[in-house]
Design a protein around this motif. Structure first.
Motif, PDB file in Angstrom:
ATOM      1  N   THR A 151      -8.498   1.722  26.040  1.00 36.69           N
ATOM      2  CA  THR A 151      -9.559   0.698  26.006  1.00 36.69           C
ATOM      3  C   THR A 151      -8.995  -0.722  25.883  1.00 36.69           C
ATOM      4  N   GLY A 152      -7.658  -0.829  25.836  1.00 37.53           N
ATOM      5  CA  GLY A 152      -7.033  -2.152  25.760  1.00 37.53           C
ATOM      6  C   GLY A 152      -7.100  -2.784  24.386  1.00 37.53           C
ATOM      7  N   GLU A 153      -7.277  -1.965  23.346  1.00 37.70           N
ATOM      8  CA  GLU A 153      -7.392  -2.486  21.990  1.00 37.70           C
ATOM      9  C   GLU A 153      -6.098  -2.277  21.208  1.00 37.70           C
ATOM     10  N   VAL A 154      -6.012  -2.932  20.045  1.00 40.08           N
ATOM     11  CA  VAL A 154      -4.849  -2.802  19.172  1.00 40.08           C
ATOM     12  C   VAL A 154      -4.977  -1.529  18.344  1.00 40.08           C
ATOM     13  N   ALA A 155      -3.931  -0.734  18.326  1.00 37.66           N
ATOM     14  CA  ALA A 155      -3.872   0.438  17.453  1.00 37.66           C
ATOM     15  C   ALA A 155      -3.343  -0.038  16.099  1.00 37.66           C
ATOM     16  N   ASN A 156      -4.241  -0.181  15.140  1.00 40.62           N
ATOM     17  CA  ASN A 156      -3.921  -0.799  13.855  1.00 40.62           C
ATOM     18  C   ASN A 156      -3.785   0.267  12.774  1.00 40.62           C
ATOM     19  N   TYR A 157      -2.577   0.394  12.222  1.00 43.26           N
ATOM     20  CA  TYR A 157      -2.315   1.363  11.168  1.00 43.26           C
ATOM     21  C   TYR A 157      -1.997   0.675   9.846  1.00 43.26           C
ATOM     22  N   LEU A 158      -2.249  -0.607   9.754  1.00 41.84           N
ATOM     23  CA  LEU A 158      -1.941  -1.354   8.538  1.00 41.84           C
ATOM     24  C   LEU A 158      -2.838  -0.905   7.389  1.00 41.84           C
ATOM     25  N   ALA A 159      -2.244  -0.846   6.192  1.00 42.61           N
ATOM     26  CA  ALA A 159      -3.001  -0.520   4.994  1.00 42.61           C
ATOM     27  C   ALA A 159      -3.767  -1.757   4.522  1.00 42.61           C
ATOM     28  N   GLU A 160      -4.813  -1.528   3.748  1.00 39.20           N
ATOM     29  CA  GLU A 160      -5.596  -2.656   3.238  1.00 39.20           C
ATOM     30  C   GLU A 160      -4.779  -3.511   2.285  1.00 39.20           C
ATOM     31  N   ALA A 161      -3.922  -2.879   1.486  1.00 40.22           N
ATOM     32  CA  ALA A 161      -3.074  -3.610   0.541  1.00 40.22           C
ATOM     33  C   ALA A 161      -1.817  -4.093   1.247  1.00 40.22           C
ATOM     34  N   ALA A 162      -1.598  -5.401   1.255  1.00 38.08           N
ATOM     35  CA  ALA A 162      -0.447  -5.979   1.957  1.00 38.08           C
ATOM     36  C   ALA A 162       0.874  -5.411   1.443  1.00 38.08           C
ATOM     37  N   ALA A 163       0.924  -5.060   0.162  1.00 36.22           N
ATOM     38  CA  ALA A 163       2.158  -4.545  -0.428  1.00 36.22           C
ATOM     39  C   ALA A 163       2.575  -3.219   0.188  1.00 36.22           C
ATOM     40  N   GLN A 164       1.644  -2.540   0.832  1.00 37.97           N
ATOM     41  CA  GLN A 164       1.947  -1.243   1.445  1.00 37.97           C
ATOM     42  C   GLN A 164       2.319  -1.363   2.930  1.00 37.97           C
ATOM     43  N   ASN A 165       2.537  -2.588   3.389  1.00 40.10           N
ATOM     44  CA  ASN A 165       2.809  -2.807   4.812  1.00 40.10           C
ATOM     45  C   ASN A 165       4.210  -3.319   5.096  1.00 40.10           C
ATOM     46  N   ASP A 166       5.103  -3.218   4.122  1.00 34.69           N
ATOM     47  CA  ASP A 166       6.493  -3.624   4.334  1.00 34.69           C
ATOM     48  C   ASP A 166       7.204  -2.533   5.133  1.00 34.69           C
ATOM     49  N   PRO A 167       7.566  -2.784   6.392  1.00 36.96           N
ATOM     50  CA  PRO A 167       8.158  -1.716   7.200  1.00 36.96           C
ATOM     51  C   PRO A 167       9.531  -1.259   6.723  1.00 36.96           C
ATOM     52  N   SER A 168      10.201  -2.061   5.909  1.00 36.00           N
ATOM     53  CA  SER A 168      11.484  -1.617   5.367  1.00 36.00           C
ATOM     54  C   SER A 168      11.291  -0.528   4.311  1.00 36.00           C
ATOM     55  N   GLN A 169      10.053  -0.335   3.881  1.00 37.41           N
ATOM     56  CA  GLN A 169       9.721   0.693   2.897  1.00 37.41           C
ATOM     57  C   GLN A 169       8.889   1.804   3.532  1.00 37.41           C
ATOM     58  N   ALA A 170       9.045   1.995   4.821  1.00 36.73           N
ATOM     59  CA  ALA A 170       8.194   2.944   5.552  1.00 36.73           C
ATOM     60  C   ALA A 170       8.423   4.399   5.164  1.00 36.73           C
ATOM     61  N   ASP A 171       9.507   4.700   4.473  1.00 37.48           N
ATOM     62  CA  ASP A 171       9.710   6.075   4.009  1.00 37.48           C
ATOM     63  C   ASP A 171       8.583   6.508   3.076  1.00 37.48           C
ATOM     64  N   ALA A 172       7.904   5.531   2.477  1.00 34.79           N
ATOM     65  CA  ALA A 172       6.805   5.840   1.556  1.00 34.79           C
ATOM     66  C   ALA A 172       5.460   5.943   2.277  1.00 34.79           C
TER      67      ALA A 172
END
Length: 259
Positions: free
Chosen positions: A30-51
């Motif tokens: 549909t040409g939209e963004v696939a958004n997997y970001l969490a509501e809490a910004a602290a949970q969106n650090d990709p260097s901590q993606a193991d969690a």
């Protein structure tokens, strides 16, 4: 394509799709963004993606199929593939591929090297993403080196964005690349303290190159022999290399301003 066929149905003939992957395919179609970001910004650090949990996980092999399969690519709109906040598992290997659409992966975590050697892409945006390294044999040293982004000979029709928190933990390789717009690395970080952080000699950038405003290289940056149609802006960029010169820029041609 038939009226009753969609991208998810096509993919299901090749993959056992997770919920996260099915959602990606629906958004791409549909040409939209696939958004997997969490509501809490602290949970969106990709260097901590193991969690991060599995609801944010995508297989690199699915993305490679989506970009390179002739039938699958017919479902991709002019907006291309746009992903935010996902964990990409495996190496995104698009060597020699042609992507006549944008590839956008923002705030994503890549568990292995991204490979774009000799590929052609309309637009590349890895802003805010974290790229882990893989051992890749590099002809320059004739041995395997920790490499996060291998884009030797890459051709990009418009811009390349490695900015806004982009973080690579091995070689970022752009040797001989051709970029039709800007190469923007503002507030990006390339880390290879024992060697070269950004190896980008003999590239052509028709726009400007921005290594400014918080850009940080831990390791040598090589821009030797570059041709830049706009500005080369390194203002407030940080270049560190304990083993010698931090920035190499011999025989460089800049048509705009240099700072």
């Amino acid at each position: 394509m038939t009226a009753d066929k969609n991208l998810s149905k096509l993919a299901s003939t090749r993959f056992s799709l997770s919920e996260a992957e099915s959602r990606l395919l629906e958004q791409v179609e549909t040409g939209e963004v696939a958004n997997y970001l969490a509501e809490a910004a602290a949970q969106n650090d990709p260097s901590q993606a193991d969690a991060w949990d599995d609801s944010r996980q995508l297989r690199a092999t699915l993305l490679v199929w989506l970009c390179t399969d002739t039938e699958a690519s017919q479902f991709i709109t002019h907006r291309g593939i746009q992903i935010q906040g996902a964990k990409i598992v495996g190496s995104l290997d698009l060597q020699f591929a042609t992507l006549p659409f944008p590839l956008v992966c923002q705030q994503c975590a890549f568990t292995a090297a991204v490979r774009l050697e000799r590929a052609t892409v309309e637009f590349l945006d890895l802003s805010g993403s974290y790229l882990a390294d893989s051992a890749i044999k590099l002809p320059e040293v004739n041995q395997a080196m920790p490499t996060a982004l291998e884009a030797r000979g890459l051709k990009v029709e418009s811009d390349v964005f490695l900015r806004d928190g982009f973080h690579a933990t091995g070689y970022v390789m752009f040797w001989g690349a051709a970029i039709g717009g800007n190469l923007n690395c503002e507030q990006g970080q390339s880390e290879n303290a024992d060697g070269t952080a950004l190896f980008a000699p003999n590239i052509e950038v028709k726009g400007s190159m921005f290594l400014r405003d918080g850009f940080h290289a831990m390791g040598r940056v090589s821009l030797t022999g570059n041709s830049i149609g706009g500005d080369l802006d390194c203002y407030q960029g940080r270049f560190e290399h304990e083993g010698g010169d931090a920035l190499l820029a011999e025989h460089i041609k800049v048509l705009g301003q240099y700072c």
